[in-house]
Write an enzyme that holds these catalytic residues in place. Structure first.
Site, PDB file in Angstrom:
ATOM      1  CG  HIS A   8      -5.391  -2.497  -0.572  1.00  0.00           C
ATOM      2  ND1 HIS A   8      -4.595  -1.944  -1.538  1.00  0.00           N
ATOM      3  CD2 HIS A   8      -5.086  -1.857   0.586  1.00  0.00           C
ATOM      4  CE1 HIS A   8      -3.839  -0.991  -1.003  1.00  0.00           C
ATOM      5  NE2 HIS A   8      -4.116  -0.922   0.279  1.00  0.00           N
ATOM      6  CD  GLU A  28      -2.605  -2.240  -4.508  1.00  0.00           C
ATOM      7  OE1 GLU A  28      -3.806  -2.388  -4.200  1.00  0.00           O
ATOM      8  OE2 GLU A  28      -1.834  -1.495  -3.861  1.00  0.00           O
ATOM      9  CB  SER A  42      -0.956  -0.031   1.201  1.00  0.00           C
ATOM     10  OG  SER A  42      -1.949   0.964   1.091  1.00  0.00           O
TER      11      SER A  42
END
Length: 347
Positions: free
Chosen positions: A310, A245, A146
């Site tokens: 995620h 992503e 992330s």
């Protein structure tokens, strides 16, 4: 479209470090990154953590036989912004102290959130580079995902190290998914060569077969880094297989992020594209159509829904390592770590 300008990293010293850096992406292919008794340090470069989540993270790592240290300011809160785990100075100090500690073998980010990119310009990268070799001569390992994309990009560019984009032990998905814990444990404690990393929903958007260096991560962070030194390849690097992503982004936001990536040249510079999860973003069919609009005309293989990111069962992905993306027509998609088995295959 013109590729990004290739910038030189800091000049290598005459001590032979340059030779070691060239070999570092292969460091974990045949020997596991960690083994029982190795020292790992938990840090929080981004959003704030709770004592309970840090305690959980320590327990998971100790359960794998690792010796765990916790950064001094891991539970700090920034007085100006409650979305930061302490001030930039404290978070940066914890990160640098962990990486430069000669006894530490890996630096594990306890969670993401926001804030890692704020640390980069204040880091003494020459000091970090000097401290990168472990006692066994291999590089230290950075793990996280992330927001930690910013650190993966910086550590690749400035230090030349492989790293692991993986779910973080302080997050709820780590607690809730035995599959995630097992997968992360294998990446930490087993060699990486020939590992297959394709999830059950993977779909070929564009067929083809290429060999390249795994790079990328969270789309929002990659787009935010455009124009920074870390956004480009090191001189002599092979072309990248670019991983993308994101989470909780509306379709127009994803569109904006992709046009930034396209106009910067990063998409055109890739030899292959791997799309991960788009958790809580726009409806999947709309995201898929948007990605196809930007990527199917590049003339490179493209994989949809590989599984990293995620997702509640997210797969881990090693970065700054060589791998093969094999999207042959009529076969299950394959994404494997390490060079092709026969000379020249996939190039």
């Amino acid at each position: 479209m013109t590729s990004p300008t290739i910038q030189e990293p800091a000049p290598a010293d005459p001590s032979g470090r340059a030779g070691r850096v060239a070999e570092w992406p292969q460091a974990y292919l045949d020997r596991p990154p960690l083994q029982s008794g190795d020292v790992v340090q938990l840090v929080d470069p981004s959003g704030p953590s709770s004592a309970e989540s840090v305690e959980r993270a320590v327990g998971y790592l100790e359960g794998w036989g690792l010796s765990v240290r916790v950064a001094a300011h891991i539970l700090a809160r920034d007085s100006r912004a409650d979305y930061l785990a302490g001030s930039d100075e404290l978070r940066r100090a914890d990160l640098v102290e962990a990486w430069t500690d000669p006894e530490v073998d890996a630096v594990v980010c306890v969670r993401g959130g926001y804030g890692a990119m704020r640390l980069l310009d204040g880091i003494d990268w020459a000091r970090m580079a000097a401290a990168t070799p472990r006692r066994d001569g291999r590089p230290k390992l950075l793990t996280g995902s992330s927001d930690i994309t910013a650190l993966h990009e910086a550590f690749r560019f400035h230090l030349g190290v492989p790293s692991l984009f993986c779910p973080m032990p302080g997050n709820d998905v780590f607690r809730d998914s035995a599959a995630i814990r097992q997968d992360v444990g294998r990446w930490l404690l087993e060699p990486w060569r020939n590992r297959q990393i394709v999830g059950p929903r993977a779909e070929v958007l564009v067929p083809g077969r290429v060999c390249g260096s795994f790079r990328g991560g969270n789309l929002s962070l990659l787009a935010a880094g455009i124009g920074a030194p870390e956004a480009v390849a090191r001189t002599g690097d092979q072309p990248e297989i670019l991983f993308l992503e994101d989470i909780e982004e509306d379709l127009y936001r994803l569109d904006n992020l992709m046009i930034q990536m396209a106009r910067s040249g990063r998409l055109a510079a890739a030899c292959g594209i791997v799309l991960g999860s788009w958790h809580d973003c726009a409806p999947p069919d709309q995201v898929r159509a948007l990605m196809a609009e930007y990527l199917t005309g590049l003339g490179v293989p493209v994989l949809w829904e590989q599984g990293f990111g995620h997702d509640p069962e997210a797969l881990s992905v090693p970065l700054n390592v060589t791998g093969v993306l094999d999207l042959a027509v009529g076969r299950e998609p394959r994404l494997s770590v390490g060079r092709p088995q026969r000379p020249g295959a996939g190039d």
